[in-house]
Write a protein that holds these residues in place. Structure first.
Motif, short mmCIF file in Angstrom:
data_model
loop_
_atom_site.label_atom_id
_atom_site.label_comp_id
_atom_site.label_asym_id
_atom_site.label_seq_id
_atom_site.Cartn_x
_atom_site.Cartn_y
_atom_site.Cartn_z
N LEU A 204 4.63 -38.51 101.86
CA LEU A 204 4.35 -37.18 101.31
C LEU A 204 5.36 -36.80 100.24
O LEU A 204 5.87 -35.67 100.21
N ASP A 205 5.64 -37.74 99.37
CA ASP A 205 6.58 -37.51 98.26
C ASP A 205 5.79 -36.85 97.12
O ASP A 205 5.29 -37.51 96.21
N TYR A 206 5.69 -35.52 97.17
CA TYR A 206 4.82 -34.77 96.27
C TYR A 206 5.07 -35.05 94.78
O TYR A 206 4.11 -35.26 94.03
N PRO B 203 -2.28 -33.19 105.91
CA PRO B 203 -1.47 -33.01 107.12
C PRO B 203 -0.11 -33.71 106.99
O PRO B 203 0.01 -34.73 106.31
N GLY B 204 0.88 -33.15 107.62
CA GLY B 204 2.20 -33.74 107.59
C GLY B 204 3.18 -32.87 106.82
O GLY B 204 2.81 -31.91 106.13
N ASP B 205 4.44 -33.18 106.97
CA ASP B 205 5.51 -32.42 106.32
C ASP B 205 6.57 -33.41 105.85
O ASP B 205 7.12 -34.18 106.66
N PRO B 206 6.90 -33.43 104.54
CA PRO B 206 7.92 -34.37 104.04
C PRO B 206 9.30 -34.12 104.64
O PRO B 206 10.15 -35.02 104.64
N ILE B 207 9.51 -32.94 105.18
CA ILE B 207 10.81 -32.63 105.78
C ILE B 207 11.06 -33.50 107.01
O ILE B 207 12.22 -33.76 107.38
N ASN B 208 9.99 -33.99 107.63
CA ASN B 208 10.15 -34.81 108.83
C ASN B 208 10.96 -36.08 108.56
O ASN B 208 11.52 -36.66 109.50
#
Length: 316
Positions: free
Chosen positions: A278-280, A31-36
């Motif tokens: 969330l740094d993929y 869950p979550g989005d790094p764009i945030n």
């Protein structure tokens, strides 16, 4: 032996591919989005989508994975989503701090756990064995983060003997200052690791003391210390070799929890920050790096087995 090593090395490739696919999918499903991290309340949705496109996050999952895999084959681990820095440079920058911390704690763990395990087994069911067993149960049971916080609270806050955070004092670059900062995290890791290694050494030593070669040594007039040091020790170390092989990824990638508690600037804290943000690319690099080291560690353990116990190579 060479054939076995070559086969194991070739098996690494499909194993790493499978691990990377599973890791990539799990990370994307989280869950979550790094764009945030880049979005502000008054930002235009068009600008948000433009940021997503610039990071390549608007593509289907399989395309994102394929691009990452192609870059990896070219030796490029990508760039951090959060700070736009090359992932490889960040890892290289953090490795020395982790190697110093983890390597020191591992050496101390072996220095303490091996002789204590031998002593406890030699004096099984005596007061020495019971005390050491009690301490090992505490070390295994107590959460590492809680033990680290106890050390900070007592030795840093109340007594003021050791610094609680960081690797160095601001403006101080001496080796003594770095060692002073490392005392508490090293003690935390050593206490936990020593408890695990001690149990393995003790258990295996007890089994070895029942073997015929031990009785033969006593019959020849050898002392208990000599039998332990020159005959039992080598056989009792076999399970320790397995643990060392499995510890190799941790030695390099760092103890995530411990480094975060003590703000130690190593791979562990880098991984924790990457997970929260969330740094993929950073997460994938550390995951794949750890998996590679685990496979190599198991291979080195197998090789060490054949060196210590020639019977294994004979069976092969």
């Amino acid at each position: 032996m060479r054939t076995t090593i070559v086969k194991r090395l070739l098996q690494m490739i499909p194993m790493l591919v499978v691990i990377s696919i599973i890791s990539f999918a799990l990370i994307k499903l989280a869950p979550g989005d790094p764009i945030n991290s880049f979005v502000t309340p008054d930002m235009n949705p068009t600008d948000v989508e433009r940021i997503r496109q610039s990071l390549g996050l608007d593509q289907p999952l399989y395309i994102q994975y394929f691009r990452w895999l192609v870059n990896l084959c070219q030796g490029n681990l990508g760039y951090s989503i959060i700070n736009s820095q090359p992932v490889l440079e960040q890892i290289i920058e953090r490795i020395p701090a982790t190697l110093g911390l983890m390597g020191t704690s591992l050496v101390l763990t072996l220095i303490l756990a091996i002789p204590l395990g031998l002593i406890a087994a030699a004096y099984e069911n005596t007061w020495i064995d019971k005390i050491l067993n009690g301490l090992s149960y505490v070390g295994i049971s107590i959460p590492v983060f809680w033990f680290g916080m106890l050390l900070i609270n007592f030795f840093s806050i109340k007594l003021g003997w050791f610094p609680s955070l960081g690797m160095r004092t601001i403006g101080e670059n001496s080796f003594k200052d770095m060692v002073w900062h490392a005392v508490l995290p090293v003690v935390t890791l050593t206490f936990q690791g020593c408890a695990s290694y001690y149990r393995y050494v003790r258990s295996n030593t007890i089994n070895q003391l029942k073997e015929d070669y031990v009785l033969f040594g006593y019959a020849k007039g050898l002392s208990k210390l000599r039998v332990l040091a020159y005959h039992v020790l080598k056989n009792a170390l076999l399970p320790v070799i397995t643990l060392l092989g499995m510890s190799l990824p941790q030695i390099i990638s760092g103890a995530f929890i411990t480094e975060s508690i003590f703000s130690w600037p190593g791979m562990g804290s880098l991984g924790i920050n990457a997970i929260f943000q969330l740094d993929y690319p950073v997460i994938m690099a550390i995951t794949l790096f750890s998996a590679l080291l685990l496979i190599i560690g198991n291979l080195l353990a197998d090789i060490a087995y054949t060196i210590i116990d020639p019977r294994i190579s004979g069976k092969e």
